[in-house]
Write a protein that holds these residues in place. Structure first.
Motif, PDB file in Angstrom:
ATOM      1  N   TYR A   1     104.458  -9.367 -13.190  1.00 42.57           N
ATOM      2  CA  TYR A   1     105.495 -10.373 -13.392  1.00 42.57           C
ATOM      3  C   TYR A   1     105.040 -11.433 -14.390  1.00 42.57           C
ATOM      4  CZ  TYR A   1     108.462 -14.400 -12.505  1.00 42.57           C
ATOM      5  OH  TYR A   1     109.293 -15.479 -12.659  1.00 42.57           O
TER       6      TYR A   1
ATOM      7  N   PHE B   1     107.428 -11.071 -17.469  1.00 38.39           N
ATOM      8  CA  PHE B   1     108.592 -11.927 -17.361  1.00 38.39           C
ATOM      9  C   PHE B   1     108.317 -13.419 -17.508  1.00 38.39           C
ATOM     10  CE2 PHE B   1     109.571  -8.180 -14.706  1.00 38.39           C
ATOM     11  CZ  PHE B   1     110.637  -7.709 -15.431  1.00 38.39           C
ATOM     12  N   LYS B   2     107.099 -13.834 -17.498  1.00 42.14           N
ATOM     13  CA  LYS B   2     106.779 -15.254 -17.523  1.00 42.14           C
ATOM     14  C   LYS B   2     106.379 -15.733 -18.918  1.00 42.14           C
ATOM     15  CE  LYS B   2     106.288 -18.774 -14.705  1.00 42.14           C
ATOM     16  NZ  LYS B   2     107.302 -19.373 -13.954  1.00 42.14           N
TER      17      LYS B   2
ATOM     18  N   LEU C   1     101.794  -6.590  -8.550  1.00 42.43           N
ATOM     19  CA  LEU C   1     103.173  -6.969  -8.889  1.00 42.43           C
ATOM     20  C   LEU C   1     103.237  -8.388  -9.461  1.00 42.43           C
ATOM     21  CD1 LEU C   1     105.072  -5.424  -5.854  1.00 42.43           C
ATOM     22  CD2 LEU C   1     105.026  -4.584  -8.221  1.00 42.43           C
TER      23      LEU C   1
END
Length: 161
Positions: free
Chosen positions: A154, A158-159, A150
Motif C-alpha cells: 500500500y 498507493f501512498k 500488504l
C-alpha cells in the motif's frame, strides 16, 4: 569543508586507539577487541558527524551501527539483555525517533518499528495476560507477516504524493 572531516577523523582516532590498545595487550580490555567494537566506533563517528557537523541524516546509521555493535558486545555478558530480533528492531526504532527530533522526518517509521519491537519482545507476556482471549489473538498473530506485506505494498503503490 570542515564538517566533512569529522567522520573520517573520528573513525581514524577510534580505530587507532582500538589497535593501539590491542597491541598493548591489556588483559582487562581483551573482551572488547572484537568486531562489534569496530561497529560501535563507526556508529559513534556517524553520530559525532550528525550532531557536531549538523548532518542529521547520519543519526540513523549511527544509532544502528553503534546499537548493533553494543548488542553483540553485551548480549552474552548481561543476562537481562534480550537475544531477540525485537532488540534489533528496537534499535532501528530509536534511530528513526532520534532522527525525527532533529529533522522532523521518520516519526511514522519510528513508531511503527517501536510497536513491532514491543510486540515481538513482549508477545508471551501479552498473550498470557489476555487469558482465554489469548488463543484468538494467537491465531490472528499468525497473519501479521501478511499484514506487513500488504501495508508495504500500500505504501509503495498507493501512498505517492
Amino acid at each position: 569543508m570542515k564538517n566533512q572531516r569529522i567522520f573520517p577523523g573520528v573513525v581514524l582516532i577510534g580505530f587507532g586507539t582500538y589497535f593501539f590498545l590491542q597491541q598493548a595487550n591489556i588483559e582487562v580490555l581483551k573482551p572488547f577487541f572484537t568486531w562489534p567494537t569496530l561497529l560501535i566506533i563507526v556508529g559513534v563517528a556517524f553520530l559525532f558527524q550528525a550532531y557536531s557537523g549538523r548532518d542529521y541524516d547520519g543519526i540513523l546509521p549511527g544509532v544502528i551501527l553503534s546499537g548493533f555493535g553494543l548488542h553483540f558486545l553485551i548480549v552474552n555478558r548481561l543476562d537481562i539483555w534480550p537475544d531477540h530480533i525485537g532488540s534489533f528492531i528496537l534499535i532501528i526504532s530509536l534511530g528513526f525517533l532520534l532522527r525525527h527530533l532533529k529533522t522532523g522526518t521518520g516519526l511514522f517509521q519510528g513508531i511503527l518499528f517501536l510497536l513491532l519491537a514491543l510486540m515481538l519482545l513482549f508477545y508471551d507476556k501479552i498473550i498470557s495476560s489476555l487469558g482465554a482471549l489469548g488463543d484468538s489473538v494467537s491465531y490472528i498473530w499468525s497473519f501479521w507477516p501478511a499484514f506487513f506485506i500488504l501495508l508495504g505494498l500500500y505504501l509503495l503503490i498507493f501512498k505517492r504524493k
